[in-house]
Design an enzyme around this catalytic site. Structure first.
Site, mmCIF file in Angstrom:
data_model
loop_
_atom_site.group_PDB
_atom_site.id
_atom_site.type_symbol
_atom_site.label_atom_id
_atom_site.label_comp_id
_atom_site.label_asym_id
_atom_site.label_seq_id
_atom_site.Cartn_x
_atom_site.Cartn_y
_atom_site.Cartn_z
ATOM 1 C CG ASP A 143 -63.055 -22.355 -99.497
ATOM 2 O OD1 ASP A 143 -62.264 -23.315 -99.677
ATOM 3 O OD2 ASP A 143 -63.049 -21.603 -98.679
ATOM 4 C CB CYS A 198 -43.589 -12.753 -106.723
ATOM 5 S SG CYS A 198 -45.230 -13.259 -106.057
ATOM 6 C CB CYS A 201 -41.486 -8.669 -103.851
ATOM 7 S SG CYS A 201 -42.366 -7.987 -102.652
ATOM 8 C CB CYS A 224 -51.308 -19.722 -91.072
ATOM 9 S SG CYS A 224 -52.343 -18.396 -92.068
ATOM 10 C CB CYS A 251 -53.827 -12.864 -90.217
ATOM 11 S SG CYS A 251 -52.399 -12.141 -90.400
ATOM 12 C CB CYS A 254 -49.304 -12.176 -96.622
ATOM 13 S SG CYS A 254 -50.926 -12.840 -96.790
#
Length: 362
Positions: A143, A198, A201, A224, A251, A254
């Site tokens: 990153d 996924c 969902c 976001c 956050c 999710c």
């Protein structure tokens, strides 16, 4: 000259990676497939917000061989970071506690992952030298450069990119960091295709406090909370402040609702254990930090990225989202004289929000 046994080196690489603490190691080529077009469409729509660096490097982000000439393979790695005994749900439900994204509770992951990747490459390089090969090279990333790391990890079989745009794994959920080594060593590629699991969902889409997941597999960073509290430097739009709750850095909603995270593994890495009790700190205590306190207590932490003014801004919003309390309002007013205009604007919003709630209750 006889070429080295690259299949054996690939097997050794996985073994060395696991010994260094990586929970999974994969190998892929440099073809981005459809991910390059998706990145370009995302950038064209302006969904990266103020993250200009996402567009700065052009095709080098999606084409490893253009970033590092000669690259033909990418070694991808995964390392779990979720601390054991985590009490995130209780913290989120409190209006006096501060919620910090779980990835930022411990030591800065960039430092931890990078040092392990360097050691992994050293193992590879040593093996090659022992085979009489001195003309190969590798470069590590985590990153920290224009790298499509989720796309590369997906292609190497470490998981699939889910509807929340995070990499998901059937046996590890999503609470993990990624890292890569770009190399010209022709290692054996993984043929494993994780597939997308996924299904129908949409838990991550429905839970997002600011509706930032605008469609399955599509995130608008400008909405976001992670972007707003970390990458965004100025005034946070009023329409998102209430939804931020007590989230002062990042956050995890999710991830918390993702069904695949029932398979997530707690980290065994001491560096990812919470520092300075940031997993259960009071908002007022953090709001009282001076700039010197902030710099000292976030040394070696990813939290440094938000900056001191961003830190105060985020906490002011969190305090404003709490229950009306004379002490909180007093502390907010007390702070106004020593902060920037940008921070003061958020403090004023918090005071007004608390005062209006108090008047309604009366």
């Amino acid at each position: 000259m006889t070429l080295p046994d690259f299949a054996a080196l690939t097997r050794h690489t996985r073994t060395w990676g696991k010994a260094l603490g990586f929970d999974a190691v994969g190998v892929t080529d440099t073809d981005p497939g459809a991910h390059e077009a998706r990145l370009n469409a995302w950038l064209a729509a302006g969904r990266h917000g103020e993250m200009d660096y996402m567009a700065r490097h052009g095709a080098r982000r999606s084409r490893p061989e253009e970033l590092i000439p000669g690259t033909c393979r990418v070694i991808t790695t995964r390392m779990n970071y979720l601390p054991g005994g985590d009490d995130a749900e209780r913290i989120l439900a409190s209006d006096r506690k501060a919620f910090v994204s779980r990835y930022a509770l411990g030591r800065d992951y960039h430092k931890v992952i990078r040092s392990r990747l360097v050691k992994l490459w050293q193992h590879i390089e040593t093996w090659l030298v022992e085979q009489g090969q001195t003309n190969y090279s590798g470069r590590v990333f985590t990153d920290s450069a224009p790298v499509l790391e989720k796309a590369l990890a997906e292609k190497s079989g470490l998981g699939w990119i889910g509807k929340n745009t995070l990499l998901l794994s059937r046996d590890a959920g999503s609470w993990f960091f990624l890292g890569e080594i770009y190399t010209d060593v022709p290692l054996v590629k993984d043929d494993i295709q994780s597939g997308n699991h996924c299904g129908t969902c949409r838990a991550c889409i429905d839970i997002c406090p600011t509706d930032a997941i605008v469609a399955p597999y599509e995130l608008d960073a400008r909405k976001c909370i992670s972007y707003l509290t970390i990458e965004h430097r100025g005034t946070i739009p009023v329409e998102y402040r209430s939804a931020m709750g007590n989230r002062i850095f990042g956050c995890d909603d999710c991830q918390m609702v993702c069904p695949w995270n029932k398979y997530a593994k707690f980290t065994s890495e001491p560096d990812f254990s919470p520092r300075h009790q940031l997993d259960q700190s009071d908002l007022l205590d953090l709001f009282a930090w001076s700039k010197a306190d902030f710099l000292k207590r976030t040394e070696g932490s990813a939290i440094r990225r938000t900056g001191y003014n961003g830190w105060l801004r985020n906490i002011a919003i969190a305090l404003g989202n709490g229950t009306p309390d004379p002490e909180v309002i007093h502390k907010l007013n007390e702070r106004k004289a020593s902060v920037t205009d940008m921070v003061a604007e958020h403090i004023n919003w918090a005071i007004e929000n608390l005062s209006s709630q108090d008047n309604v209750k009366k």
